[in-house]
Design an enzyme around this catalytic site. Structure first.
Site, short mmCIF file in Angstrom:
data_model
loop_
_atom_site.label_atom_id
_atom_site.label_comp_id
_atom_site.label_asym_id
_atom_site.label_seq_id
_atom_site.Cartn_x
_atom_site.Cartn_y
_atom_site.Cartn_z
N ASN A 59 -54.19 31.82 -84.21
CA ASN A 59 -54.52 33.04 -83.59
C ASN A 59 -53.80 32.93 -81.96
O ASN A 59 -54.07 33.81 -81.44
CB ASN A 59 -55.72 33.34 -83.48
CG ASN A 59 -57.03 33.93 -84.64
OD1 ASN A 59 -55.77 34.25 -85.29
ND2 ASN A 59 -58.43 33.28 -84.82
N HIS A 145 -67.85 40.61 -86.85
CA HIS A 145 -67.83 38.73 -86.54
C HIS A 145 -69.12 38.43 -87.19
O HIS A 145 -70.06 39.52 -86.16
CB HIS A 145 -67.35 38.75 -85.78
CG HIS A 145 -66.51 36.95 -85.74
ND1 HIS A 145 -67.34 35.94 -84.61
CD2 HIS A 145 -65.74 36.68 -86.25
CE1 HIS A 145 -66.87 34.80 -85.20
NE2 HIS A 145 -65.82 35.01 -85.76
N GLU A 185 -65.19 45.78 -84.12
CA GLU A 185 -64.59 45.26 -83.62
C GLU A 185 -63.17 46.40 -83.05
O GLU A 185 -62.92 47.16 -83.93
CB GLU A 185 -63.88 44.09 -84.49
CG GLU A 185 -64.74 42.74 -84.68
CD GLU A 185 -64.90 41.94 -85.90
OE1 GLU A 185 -63.21 41.87 -86.02
OE2 GLU A 185 -65.63 41.02 -86.38
N SER A 189 -61.62 41.22 -88.09
CA SER A 189 -60.29 39.56 -87.69
C SER A 189 -59.22 39.26 -89.01
O SER A 189 -59.18 38.55 -89.31
CB SER A 189 -61.28 38.64 -87.81
OG SER A 189 -62.27 38.62 -88.35
N ASP A 214 -66.00 44.46 -79.52
CA ASP A 214 -65.29 42.40 -79.57
C ASP A 214 -64.24 43.18 -80.19
O ASP A 214 -63.39 43.26 -81.13
CB ASP A 214 -65.81 42.25 -81.15
CG ASP A 214 -65.34 40.82 -80.81
OD1 ASP A 214 -65.10 40.78 -80.47
OD2 ASP A 214 -66.02 39.65 -81.85
N HIS A 217 -59.15 39.87 -81.25
CA HIS A 217 -57.49 40.10 -81.21
C HIS A 217 -57.02 41.68 -80.46
O HIS A 217 -55.71 41.15 -81.46
CB HIS A 217 -58.03 39.85 -83.01
CG HIS A 217 -58.64 39.66 -83.84
ND1 HIS A 217 -57.77 37.73 -84.10
CD2 HIS A 217 -60.08 38.81 -83.86
CE1 HIS A 217 -59.44 36.78 -84.29
NE2 HIS A 217 -60.24 37.57 -84.43
N LYS A 249 -57.54 33.30 -77.81
CA LYS A 249 -56.89 33.50 -79.45
C LYS A 249 -54.95 33.98 -78.52
O LYS A 249 -54.43 33.07 -77.69
CB LYS A 249 -57.52 35.08 -79.86
CG LYS A 249 -58.30 34.74 -80.62
CD LYS A 249 -59.11 35.52 -81.06
CE LYS A 249 -60.27 34.57 -81.89
NZ LYS A 249 -61.39 33.50 -81.66
#
Ligand SMILES: Cc1ncc(COP(=O)(O)O)c(C=O)c1O
Length: 413
Positions: A59, A145, A185, A189, A214, A217, A249
């Protein structure tokens, strides 16, 4: 047999997992220096006991994990602060470096306050627990997640809406299930798709339901100056009430932050056990993160994001031609290739390794049953020929395994 094993029957449990192809174990991976022997090559390759591999499982989206300037900032941080903080943030664990980092993250997100955590996992657990303590109804995307799902399951007032299905969420909110929060998110992910942020913000407004994001990424990778998915999709963080970003990440280090309203974060400081009863991450990491943010926000970050975008487009064009039916829509650095069952996934991953390529082999329960997949991550450390090589080898292997499987099915029919 040792006592724990004897009492709890661990061997049988592990054997069960092995039988289902779900057994997991860690491998030791060493950094591979660049051709000049030096740093600055990110996570393009890694070395394990069985050889050197092109790494499509990291990542480290911008290839910053071994950036010479970040390494230098870490060294300076150690010289200034030593190695560990020795204490929880509420005791003596916070340093001027942490404070500077928090201020910087406040500026980036435009939020009133920031709390730093040692990992994104801990930050998410603390966040969900805080809202549970406030008796919030939690509306959570089904594919969010594990760090959020795990705790939310203990809530008496949990609604898991179908992935990215805002109609499903709206029906729940119309039924009068407020006050609650919407949790999702920025970039999913395991699928690489984006949350429908604008629509979620409309629901936030309509039902006065705070939006919690969140963006593990997305932070560093998306939007102007790498400021994250809300900056990309909505131009600002204004209608995202609480934002969680990781430093593990794209930032290339370790740790995480929660940005949001001062009062709410003060409530977390007073009640979050993950914050209160855990040693603060080292100050040298904060120094490294500040340097990394300089790079991310500057022209080098822009260049790295530009290169990554080129790789994503190129890889997707190749896969659309070679293996379209296996690749769902994803315009991000996370490119899933859905193989289906775990046996075939294990075969594909093993064949790829034989070709010198490592990609994440993701199995249930991390992803839904029947959707075992390769999770390919592209990073700015890759070169165009790396992704071309991956696309060519991957399509050949998947086709070969598909043909074998259908031949076996015909033979047994
Ligand atoms: C969406 C998401 N949130 C949170 C985390 C946890 O972050 P960390 O690795 O910093 O603990 C991850 C980790 O992969 C993640 O994918």
């Amino acid at each position: 047999m040792t006592l724990v094993n004897r009492v709890f029957g661990i061997t049988a449990l592990l054997n069960e997992r092995k039988k289902k192809g779900l057994f997991r174990e860690c491998q030791i991976c060493a950094r591979v220096p660049g051709p000049d022997g030096g740093h600055g090559h990110g996570s393009r390759e890694l070395r394990t006991a069985s050889g050197t591999f092109l790494n499509f499982a990291s990542n480290d989206y911008l290839g910053l994990t071994d950036h010479p300037e970040i390494l230098e900032a870490l060294r300076e941080g150690i010289a200034e602060y030593g190695a560990g903080t020795g204490s929880s943030p509420l005791v003596t664990g916070l340093t001027p470096a942490h404070e500077e980092l928090s201020e910087r993250l406040r500026d980036i997100t435009g939020k009133e306050a920031v709390l730093l955590f040692s990992t994104g996992f801990a930050a998410n657990q603390a966040l969900i627990k805080a809202f549970m303590a406030l008796k919030a109804g939690i509306c959570l995307d089904r594919l969010a997640h594990a760090s959020m799902q795990d705790l939310a399951f203990y809530s008496r007032n949990l609604f898991r809406f179908r992935h990215n299905d805002t109609d499903h969420l709206e029906r729940h909110l119309i039924a009068g299930n407020s006050p609650g929060i919407i949790v999702t998110e920025g970039v999913f992910s395991m699928d690489g798709d984006l949350a429908p942020l604008k629509r979620l913000q409309e629901l936030r407004e309509k039902f006065r339901t705070p939006l919690i994001l969140d963006d593990a990424h997305g932070f560093g990778v998306h939007g102007p100056r790498g400021h994250g998915t809300p900056a990309l999709v909505c131009g600002s963080f204004e209608n995202t009430d609480i934002y969680m970003g990781t430093l593990s990440k794209a930032v290339g280090l370790s740790g995480a932050f929660i940005a949001g309203e001062r009062e709410f974060l003060s409530f977390m400081t007073n009640t979050s056990r993950e914050y209160i009863y855990s040693t603060m991450a080292p100050a040298f990491l904060a120094r490294g993160a500040l340097k990394s943010l300089n790079i991310i926000e500057g022209s080098e970050g822009e260049e790295r994001r530009g290169h990554l975008a080129t790789l994503i487009r190129r890889f997707r064009a190749n896969m659309a031609e070679l293996l379209p039916e296996y690749c769902p829509e994803s315009e991000t650095a996370i490119q899933p290739v859905i193989i289906g069952n775990t046996e075939n996934l294990a075969r594909v991953a093993a064949e790829l390794r034989r070709e010198g390529i490592i990609a994440g082999a993701i199995r249930p329960p991390t992803v839904p049953e029947g959707t075992a997949r390769l999770r390919i991550t592209l990073t700015a450390a890759h070169r165009e020929q790396d992704t071309d090589f991956l696309a060519e080898k991957l399509s050949g292997i998947v086709r070969m395994i598909r043909n074998k499987t259908s031949a076996n099915t015909e033979n047994t029919a």
